[in-house]
Design a protein around this motif. Structure first.
Motif, PDB file in Angstrom:
ATOM      1  N   GLY A 332      43.982   7.934 -13.974  1.00  0.00           N
ATOM      2  CA  GLY A 332      44.431   7.049 -12.915  1.00  0.00           C
ATOM      3  C   GLY A 332      43.315   6.873 -11.911  1.00  0.00           C
ATOM      4  O   GLY A 332      42.549   7.788 -11.700  1.00  0.00           O
ATOM      5  N   ALA A 333      43.131   5.777 -11.264  1.00  0.00           N
ATOM      6  CA  ALA A 333      43.897   4.566 -11.394  1.00  0.00           C
ATOM      7  C   ALA A 333      43.359   3.678 -12.522  1.00  0.00           C
ATOM      8  O   ALA A 333      44.010   2.714 -12.913  1.00  0.00           O
ATOM      9  CB  ALA A 333      43.822   3.791 -10.070  1.00  0.00           C
ATOM     10  N   THR A 334      42.205   4.074 -13.097  1.00  0.00           N
ATOM     11  CA  THR A 334      41.521   3.238 -14.091  1.00  0.00           C
ATOM     12  C   THR A 334      42.475   2.697 -15.157  1.00  0.00           C
ATOM     13  O   THR A 334      42.515   1.492 -15.426  1.00  0.00           O
ATOM     14  CB  THR A 334      40.399   4.067 -14.767  1.00  0.00           C
ATOM     15  OG1 THR A 334      39.584   4.625 -13.740  1.00  0.00           O
ATOM     16  CG2 THR A 334      39.562   3.217 -15.694  1.00  0.00           C
ATOM     17  N   GLN A 339      46.347   0.914 -19.820  1.00  0.00           N
ATOM     18  CA  GLN A 339      47.393   1.563 -20.606  1.00  0.00           C
ATOM     19  C   GLN A 339      48.801   1.401 -20.045  1.00  0.00           C
ATOM     20  O   GLN A 339      49.778   1.496 -20.786  1.00  0.00           O
ATOM     21  CB  GLN A 339      47.096   3.068 -20.688  1.00  0.00           C
ATOM     22  CG  GLN A 339      45.782   3.416 -21.340  1.00  0.00           C
ATOM     23  CD  GLN A 339      45.762   3.028 -22.804  1.00  0.00           C
ATOM     24  OE1 GLN A 339      46.560   3.519 -23.583  1.00  0.00           O
ATOM     25  NE2 GLN A 339      44.870   2.132 -23.166  1.00  0.00           N
ATOM     26  N   VAL A 340      48.909   1.221 -18.731  1.00  0.00           N
ATOM     27  CA  VAL A 340      50.238   1.336 -18.108  1.00  0.00           C
ATOM     28  C   VAL A 340      51.196   0.220 -18.575  1.00  0.00           C
ATOM     29  O   VAL A 340      52.406   0.428 -18.646  1.00  0.00           O
ATOM     30  CB  VAL A 340      50.121   1.429 -16.566  1.00  0.00           C
ATOM     31  CG1 VAL A 340      51.463   1.223 -15.892  1.00  0.00           C
ATOM     32  CG2 VAL A 340      49.570   2.823 -16.189  1.00  0.00           C
ATOM     33  N   LYS A 386      43.671   6.984   0.627  1.00  0.00           N
ATOM     34  CA  LYS A 386      45.040   6.493   0.814  1.00  0.00           C
ATOM     35  C   LYS A 386      45.420   5.516  -0.297  1.00  0.00           C
ATOM     36  O   LYS A 386      46.554   5.520  -0.796  1.00  0.00           O
ATOM     37  CB  LYS A 386      45.134   5.810   2.188  1.00  0.00           C
ATOM     38  CG  LYS A 386      46.544   5.460   2.552  1.00  0.00           C
ATOM     39  CD  LYS A 386      46.690   5.046   3.981  1.00  0.00           C
ATOM     40  CE  LYS A 386      48.179   4.723   4.202  1.00  0.00           C
ATOM     41  NZ  LYS A 386      48.482   4.295   5.517  1.00  0.00           N
ATOM     42  N   LEU A 387      44.433   4.714  -0.689  1.00  0.00           N
ATOM     43  CA  LEU A 387      44.694   3.746  -1.763  1.00  0.00           C
ATOM     44  C   LEU A 387      44.999   4.488  -3.068  1.00  0.00           C
ATOM     45  O   LEU A 387      45.929   4.129  -3.796  1.00  0.00           O
ATOM     46  CB  LEU A 387      43.478   2.827  -1.927  1.00  0.00           C
ATOM     47  CG  LEU A 387      43.586   1.755  -3.019  1.00  0.00           C
ATOM     48  CD1 LEU A 387      44.786   0.829  -2.788  1.00  0.00           C
ATOM     49  CD2 LEU A 387      42.297   0.929  -3.105  1.00  0.00           C
ATOM     50  N   MET A 388      44.223   5.535  -3.354  1.00  0.00           N
ATOM     51  CA  MET A 388      44.467   6.320  -4.583  1.00  0.00           C
ATOM     52  C   MET A 388      45.877   6.912  -4.556  1.00  0.00           C
ATOM     53  O   MET A 388      46.597   6.871  -5.555  1.00  0.00           O
ATOM     54  CB  MET A 388      43.414   7.432  -4.706  1.00  0.00           C
ATOM     55  CG  MET A 388      43.493   8.234  -5.981  1.00  0.00           C
ATOM     56  SD  MET A 388      43.088   7.245  -7.432  1.00  0.00           S
ATOM     57  CE  MET A 388      41.581   8.041  -7.978  1.00  0.00           C
ATOM     58  N   ALA A 389      46.265   7.464  -3.403  1.00  0.00           N
ATOM     59  CA  ALA A 389      47.609   8.059  -3.287  1.00  0.00           C
ATOM     60  C   ALA A 389      48.691   6.990  -3.493  1.00  0.00           C
ATOM     61  O   ALA A 389      49.718   7.238  -4.136  1.00  0.00           O
ATOM     62  CB  ALA A 389      47.766   8.730  -1.922  1.00  0.00           C
ATOM     63  N   GLY A 394      52.715   4.416  -6.823  1.00  0.00           N
ATOM     64  CA  GLY A 394      53.166   3.192  -7.482  1.00  0.00           C
ATOM     65  C   GLY A 394      53.444   3.443  -8.957  1.00  0.00           C
ATOM     66  O   GLY A 394      54.480   3.020  -9.495  1.00  0.00           O
ATOM     67  N   THR A 395      52.553   4.158  -9.612  1.00  0.00           N
ATOM     68  CA  THR A 395      52.749   4.445 -11.044  1.00  0.00           C
ATOM     69  C   THR A 395      53.967   5.343 -11.247  1.00  0.00           C
ATOM     70  O   THR A 395      54.778   5.106 -12.151  1.00  0.00           O
ATOM     71  CB  THR A 395      51.485   5.123 -11.640  1.00  0.00           C
ATOM     72  OG1 THR A 395      50.407   4.210 -11.487  1.00  0.00           O
ATOM     73  CG2 THR A 395      51.650   5.450 -13.103  1.00  0.00           C
ATOM     74  N   LEU A 396      54.104   6.357 -10.392  1.00  0.00           N
ATOM     75  CA  LEU A 396      55.266   7.255 -10.518  1.00  0.00           C
ATOM     76  C   LEU A 396      56.568   6.463 -10.433  1.00  0.00           C
ATOM     77  O   LEU A 396      57.471   6.622 -11.263  1.00  0.00           O
ATOM     78  CB  LEU A 396      55.250   8.290  -9.388  1.00  0.00           C
ATOM     79  CG  LEU A 396      54.306   9.486  -9.512  1.00  0.00           C
ATOM     80  CD1 LEU A 396      54.362  10.325  -8.246  1.00  0.00           C
ATOM     81  CD2 LEU A 396      54.655  10.337 -10.729  1.00  0.00           C
TER      82      LEU A 396
END
Ligand code: PA5
Length: 462
Positions: A332-334, A339-340, A386-389, A394-396
């Motif tokens: 993540g986030a790549t 894949q998502v 903050k963006l990574m978090a 968002g993915t969760l």
């Protein structure tokens, strides 16, 4: 966030709430009853594992306690550091390579190998040669001239063709350039110990012939469980990693994993969730997706651990069972952009291990530029952290809304202590999962067969 009850602020946390039926429905998640049902099986397996640990069947549990081994890798690292080599080249494959790769990616500075020696604080660059691609190997030999390089050949069996062929090329280059006498200053061997009951390692006669420094890999430690033996610890010491913190991290996790009670043992909880989701809810694949570049190769290390340990044709009674979840590595986030889409809308046959680092070592602010583009206001002045978090969250939530089960693991920070906890927990989890699947976690007959055939094809005795 919910955690298992035994953790402290320095500890990693495991949260299974998103893999429960309350979060993703009973077709895809585990009910409290299903978890409870597993308690007797877990307790029974715990007792077997404890007994086998006591009897010395599996050595991985206690590697971190081996003071003599840690002292000897530290002393040897000090000795070889005095030569001020530019490069450390590890020759090894599978369990002999993936551990140090995971440690290096997680604990060395990003782009370590591209930094000047001064910026690297005098530490060598690391090259882990875990393949026999002639183009890559040739290129490595050019980039790492023998006179500036320390090689560490690692093979528990001492007979793996890929590793031995690499060694032969290196020995020839060292002899040609520096002479046979210099080999002892440029080549270190890590292999199984000599002994009456030990299988013969072809690295012993090599070490004897050149008087090479040799580390032992305990006989009761398999390659993929060997990261805390000299296999991982000597290169780690050469790279200046904090071995004491790793030992402390293992000890902290060992303590948390000492309990037979499912709900109090993070490794057992993870093992049971994976086992139940695989065998009862059709989650035949396990995705590990850390949201930190530093953990990218932990997912690779785990992929081998899970696949080789649990992917088995026969169970412990000799019945053909063909079990094992397919592990998948992602980042993540790549991989949200790769894949998502599949993960959310493709077959619902996966469990997701989302690994989070709560605090990165540094913070990076997104500057207040491009002010003419009004739509970018939501990014201006925020941090990449903050963006990574937000991406992780968002993915969760997106996975939850598609009824995809998730186990979330949180590291307070990424350092030697937390990383050791994570690796140790995953090893204990794998040992428990093997008991639940009722297979031999510690062998790899499928791999050995291929090795034998390749040797025969090359004109060896097979
Ligand atoms: O985990 C394992 O046992 C394997 O992946 C081995 O590490 C791998 O096959 C290399 O074997 P060796 O260390 O004997 O060269």
């Amino acid at each position: 966030m919910k955690t298992d009850k035994t953790s402290s602020p320095a500890d990693i946390k495991v949260d299974i709430s998103r893999s429960k039926s309350a979060a993703v429905g009973s077709d895809h998640g585990i009910s409290p009853g299903e978890l409870r049902e597993m308690e007797p099986a877990v307790l029974a397996a715990h007792k077997v594992l404890r007994r086998e640990r006591r009897e010395g069947t599996y050595g991985f549990y206690d590697l971190y306690k081996d003071k003599a081994a840690f002292k000897s890798v530290k002393q040897a690292a000090e000795h070889f550091a005095a030569f001020k080599y530019d490069n450390l080249v590890v020759l090894g494959i599978g369990g002999s390579a993936l551990g140090i790769t995971a440690l290096h990616t997680a604990l060395s500075e990003p782009y370590h190998n591209l930094m000047t020696r001064r910026r690297r604080k005098g530490l060598p660059r690391l090259f882990v040669m875990d393949n026999i691609d002639p183009d890559t190997f040739r290129a490595m030999m050019r980039v790492c001239p023998p006179e500036k390089t320390l090689y560490n050949v690692i093979s528990k069996s001492g007979g793996t063709a890929e590793t031995i062929s690499q060694l032969m090329i290196v020995v020839a280059a060292l002899e040609k350039k520096l002479g046979a006498k210099a080999l002892k200053d440029h080549l270190v061997v890590t292999t199984s110990p000599k002994g009456k009951n030990a299988p013969k390692s072809l690295l012993h006669p090599v070490a004897d012939a050149y008087g090479l420094h040799t580390f032992d890999i305990p006989l009761n430690v398999g390659g993929r469980f060997s990261v805390f033996s000299p296999v991982g610890m000597f290169p780690a010491a050469m790279l200046g990693m904090d071995l004491d913190a790793m030992q402390a991290g293992c000890a902290a996790m060992d303590k948390r994993c000492a309990k037979g009670s499912l709900m109090e043992n993070p490794a057992y909880l993870r093992a049971v969730v994976h086992y139940l989701l695989d065998t009862r809810k059709g989650k035949t694949m396990s995705v590990m997706m850390p949201y930190a570049d530093g953990l990218r190769d932990v997912a690779d290390w785990y992929r081998q651990l899970w696949a080789e340990s649990l992917g088995k044709r026969n169970d412990l009674d000799g019945n053909a069972v063909f079990v094992g979840q397919t592990p998948i590595k992602a980042l993540g986030a790549t991989d949200q952009h790769s894949q998502v889409q599949l993960y959310r809308e493709g077959p619902n046959n996966k469990i997701f291990n989302i690994i989070e680092v709560r605090r990165f070592s540094r913070s990076l602010r997104i500057p207040e530029v491009l002010t003419s583009v009004r739509e970018l206001g939501y990014l201006r002045g925020k941090t990449m952290n903050k963006l990574m978090a937000a991406e992780l969250r968002g993915t969760l939530d997106a996975l939850k809304s598609s009824a995809r089960p998730v186990v979330r693991v949180t590291l307070p920070r990424l350092n030697a202590h937390s990383l050791a906890q994570l690796l140790y927990m995953l090893e204990v989890e794998t040992a428990m999962a093997g008991r639940l699947y009722h297979v031999n976690t510690f062998d790899q007959p499928g791999v050995e067969e291929g090795k034998r055939i390749a040797r025969r094809l090359m004109g060896g005795d097979g």
